[in-house]
Design an enzyme around this catalytic site. Structure first.
Site, PDB file in Angstrom:
ATOM      1  N   GLY A   1       0.827  -1.212   0.000  1.00 22.42           N
ATOM      2  CA  GLY A   1       0.000   0.000   0.000  1.00 22.42           C
ATOM      3  C   GLY A   1       0.857   1.256   0.000  1.00 22.42           C
ATOM      4  O   GLY A   1       0.526   2.248  -0.651  1.00 22.42           O
TER       5      GLY A   1
ATOM      6  N   CYS B   1     -16.413  10.600  18.237  1.00 20.93           N
ATOM      7  CA  CYS B   1     -17.585   9.732  18.076  1.00 20.93           C
ATOM      8  C   CYS B   1     -17.986   9.131  19.426  1.00 20.93           C
ATOM      9  O   CYS B   1     -18.523   9.838  20.266  1.00 20.93           O
ATOM     10  CB  CYS B   1     -17.337   8.702  16.986  1.00 20.93           C
ATOM     11  SG  CYS B   1     -18.867   8.264  16.137  1.00 20.93           S
TER      12      CYS B   1
ATOM     13  N   HIS C   1     -15.783  12.002  12.517  1.00 17.82           N
ATOM     14  CA  HIS C   1     -14.410  11.488  12.605  1.00 17.82           C
ATOM     15  C   HIS C   1     -13.451  12.408  11.836  1.00 17.82           C
ATOM     16  O   HIS C   1     -13.200  12.171  10.650  1.00 17.82           O
ATOM     17  CB  HIS C   1     -14.335  10.089  11.997  1.00 17.82           C
ATOM     18  CG  HIS C   1     -15.032   9.049  12.797  1.00 17.82           C
ATOM     19  ND1 HIS C   1     -14.394   8.294  13.750  1.00 17.82           N
ATOM     20  CD2 HIS C   1     -16.324   8.642  12.803  1.00 17.82           C
ATOM     21  CE1 HIS C   1     -15.256   7.458  14.295  1.00 17.82           C
ATOM     22  NE2 HIS C   1     -16.435   7.647  13.744  1.00 17.82           N
TER      23      HIS C   1
ATOM     24  N   GLU D   1     -10.395  12.474  11.889  1.00 19.57           N
ATOM     25  CA  GLU D   1      -9.142  11.783  11.529  1.00 19.57           C
ATOM     26  C   GLU D   1      -9.110  11.298  10.083  1.00 19.57           C
ATOM     27  O   GLU D   1      -8.037  11.032   9.545  1.00 19.57           O
ATOM     28  CB  GLU D   1      -8.873  10.610  12.488  1.00 19.57           C
ATOM     29  CG  GLU D   1      -9.755   9.374  12.339  1.00 19.57           C
ATOM     30  CD  GLU D   1     -11.038   9.437  13.167  1.00 19.57           C
ATOM     31  OE1 GLU D   1     -11.470  10.562  13.516  1.00 19.57           O
ATOM     32  OE2 GLU D   1     -11.612   8.373  13.449  1.00 19.57           O
TER      33      GLU D   1
HETATM   34  N1  GLN Z   1     -21.271   3.254  18.915  1.00 19.67           N
HETATM   35  C1  GLN Z   1     -21.563   4.612  18.683  1.00 19.67           C
HETATM   36  C2  GLN Z   1     -22.672   4.787  17.650  1.00 19.67           C
HETATM   37  O1  GLN Z   1     -22.964   3.892  16.922  1.00 19.67           O
HETATM   38  C3  GLN Z   1     -20.330   5.357  18.252  1.00 19.67           C
HETATM   39  C4  GLN Z   1     -19.775   4.896  16.924  1.00 19.67           C
HETATM   40  C5  GLN Z   1     -18.369   5.340  16.694  1.00 19.67           C
HETATM   41  O2  GLN Z   1     -17.669   5.716  17.631  1.00 19.67           O
HETATM   42  N2  GLN Z   1     -17.895   5.256  15.466  1.00 19.67           N
HETATM   43  O3  GLN Z   1     -23.270   5.833  17.554  1.00 19.67           O
END
Ligand code: GLN
Length: 546
Positions: A21, A383, A519, A521
């Protein structure tokens, strides 16, 4: 077939994890610097349709694209090395290929014919590989797994056919050249075998990239070239380096770009200038500062599980000339000996709680949020890390001790996070996915717009009102708690533009306590670090040196 497109196939020999990769991405970087439009396709031989249902323990993180595909983490590398965002079309799996073929068979598209691996599966592989935007000049295809695996055979057969059908293609084989410490010898035999294996499938490599812990002497290069039917200057080396971002420079120094351009009959448009890239690498190798960040997560034994987060922290370090040392702390360990949380966490300059699914380890993460909130330690919740910071606040500041997420207790009185069932598929901003394992839940996937509230810390970091970030979650902040949260000092600093769902939280009486439902990131690159990560590390550095 569009004969102007160039296709480069990257295969791997001897063993997996040789960094195919990285080689594919590095080649992509160099070709892009030439002024060419490049994309990279990952072909994974496994039967899963995508990586969405795969445990990070097995394949590392699930990388989410702008258009909401849950893909292999290699697509994360491609995005970090290239300027172009990856899409659903950049990840092919056997599952996806078989699924399409079988659907077509059920519709009767094969008109009574027998449906076979060759030509039907191989045709579908070829169609998916070539299904790229019209402006693309070069498609790089990384074939997952190792040559000789049973399951990658249809892919390699499709490559063989494509090499015959397309005018300008190139086969790059990445192999291992082990150095035996005890005897001080460099062994070329595994490479010879893997080239032989490749040949038996009708594929002759044009270039070989040797992964080795030591530099390859001329004689060894010659020997490999002889066995592989190529000139010694087609054998390149990819020695162990301090950072993967050195690889494009190393390959360029050996003349790989010119070789590839020549073999693909491409003429140089630009003089390749790698100055920005060199500066970036220099800042990784010679940092001026140092900072220690803890990631309190569930998959802490496997660094690949949080690949994009690790990378984003590193990128922030590049921007600030700082080495970011990452320490993984399994949140379950914090649960077991609650009294020592302070001792475990106080040594770090900042703490990040990443995303995750399921109940395991959440107590330790909630305790981490409590510790950071009270002790004014920089806290970055992503998240699930954001959700738990909010739950902690409702439990301990507002005072509903049993507050939780419907994910952990659907019957709870105070479900601070809950499933939203009335999704509107508004211009495809919300994707739906049903999993067998998930009682018909919906997942918010891919890029969505978020509006930041002026005057908040997050607004000042982004310096913009409207941002676009990627999602991968099911549960949403229950809006009935927002007023109470704000009254008690937790600000909702951003809402999704289309549904007005809470996306970002922050604490104003804290140097850095931010949680994002999305996210960030997935959008950080070494040359364009993400502002939230940069600001998080900047604050951690400032507090450390104050
Ligand atoms: N489990 C949580 C949700 O489904 C957070 C998901 C995550 O952190 N990607 O909302």
């Amino acid at each position: 077939m569009d004969q102007s497109k160039r296709v480069i196939f990257v295969t791997g020999g001897v063993l997996s994890s040789l960094g195919k990769g990285i080689v594919a991405s590095s080649l992509g970087t160099l070709l892009e610097k030439e002024g060419l439009n490049v994309t990279i396709v990952k072909a994974d031989p496994y039967l899963n349709i995508d990586s969405g249902t795969m445990s990070p323990y097995q394949h590392g993180e699930v990388f989410v694209t702008e258009d909401g595909a849950e893909t292999d983490l290699d697509l994360g590398y491609y995005e970090r090395f290239l300027n172009r965002p990856m899409t659903k079309q950049n990840h092919i799996t056997s599952g996806k290929v078989f699924f399409e073929t079988i659907l077509r068979e059920r519709k009767g598209d094969y008109l009574g014919g027998t449906v076979q691996v060759i030509p039907h599966i191989t045709d579908e592989i070829k169609r998916q590989i070539l299904n790229q935007p019209v402006d693309i000049d070069v498609i790089i295809v990384e074939i997952g797994g190792t040559v000789g695996d049973i399951e990658s055979l249809p892919f390699l057969e499709a490559v063989r056919q494509l090499r015959f059908e397309i005018k300008h293609t190139l086969s790059v084989h990445v192999t291992l050249v082990p150095f035996i410490e005890t005897s001080g010898e460099i062994k070329t035999k595994p490479t010879q075998h893997s080239v032989k294996e490749l040949r038996s499938l009708g594929l002759n490599p044009d270039l070989i990239v040797c992964r080795s812990s030591v530099s390859l002497p001329k004689d060894h290069r010659k020997k490999i070239a002889l066995f592989a039917n190529m000139h010694p200057d087609c054998v390149f080396e990819n020695p162990d380096v301090k950072t993967i971002y050195q690889v494009p420079l190393i390959l360029q120094q050996q003349g790989m770009l010119e070789k590839v351009m020549d073999k693909l009959s491409l003429t140089a448009k630009n003089k390749v200038v790698m100055d920005d890239w060199k500066r970036m690498v220099e800042s990784i190798i010679h940092p001026l500062h140092e900072v220690n960040i803890a990631i309190v997560g569930k998959y802490s034994s496997l660094a690949d599980a949080y690949k994009s987060i690790n990378e984003s922290l590193l990128h922030a370090g590049i921007a600030l000339n700082a080495k970011v040392n990452i320490h993984y702390i399994p949140s379950e360990e914090l649960e077991e000996d609650g009294h020592s949380i302070d001792e475990r966490l106080q040594q770090f300059d900042g703490i990040l709680v990443p995303g995750g699914f399921g109940e395991r380890g959440i107590k330790g993460k909630i305790a981490t949020a409590t510790y950071c909130r009270i002790n004014k330690k920089p806290y970055f919740g992503i998240c699930l890390g954001m959700q738990l910071a909010v739950i902690e606040y409702v439990q301990n500041v507002i005072g509903y001790a049993e507050a939780t997420s419907a994910e952990f207790n659907p019957q709870a009185e105070h479900k601070v996070f809950h499933l939203m069932t009335d999704w509107i598929d508004d211009q495809n901003h919300v994707q739906q996915r049903t999993e067998q394992s998930d009682k018909g839940g919906t997942m918010r996937l891919g890029s969505q717009l978020c509006e930041l509230q002026e005057g908040t810390q997050v607004y000042n970091i982004y310096k913009r009102k409207e941002i676009s970030e990627r999602h991968r979650h099911r549960y949403e902040l229950n809006s009935i708690y927002i007023d109470q949260l704000q009254k008690h000092g937790m600000t909702v600093a951003g809402y999704s533009a289309h549904q007005h769902l809470a996306e970002v939280i922050e604490l104003s009486d804290h140097p850095w306590f931010i949680g994002t439902q999305f996210h960030p990131e997935f959008q950080s690159k070494p040359t364009q670090p993400h502002p939230l990560f940069v600001n998080f590390i900047k604050t951690a550095l400032e507090i450390k040196s104050s």
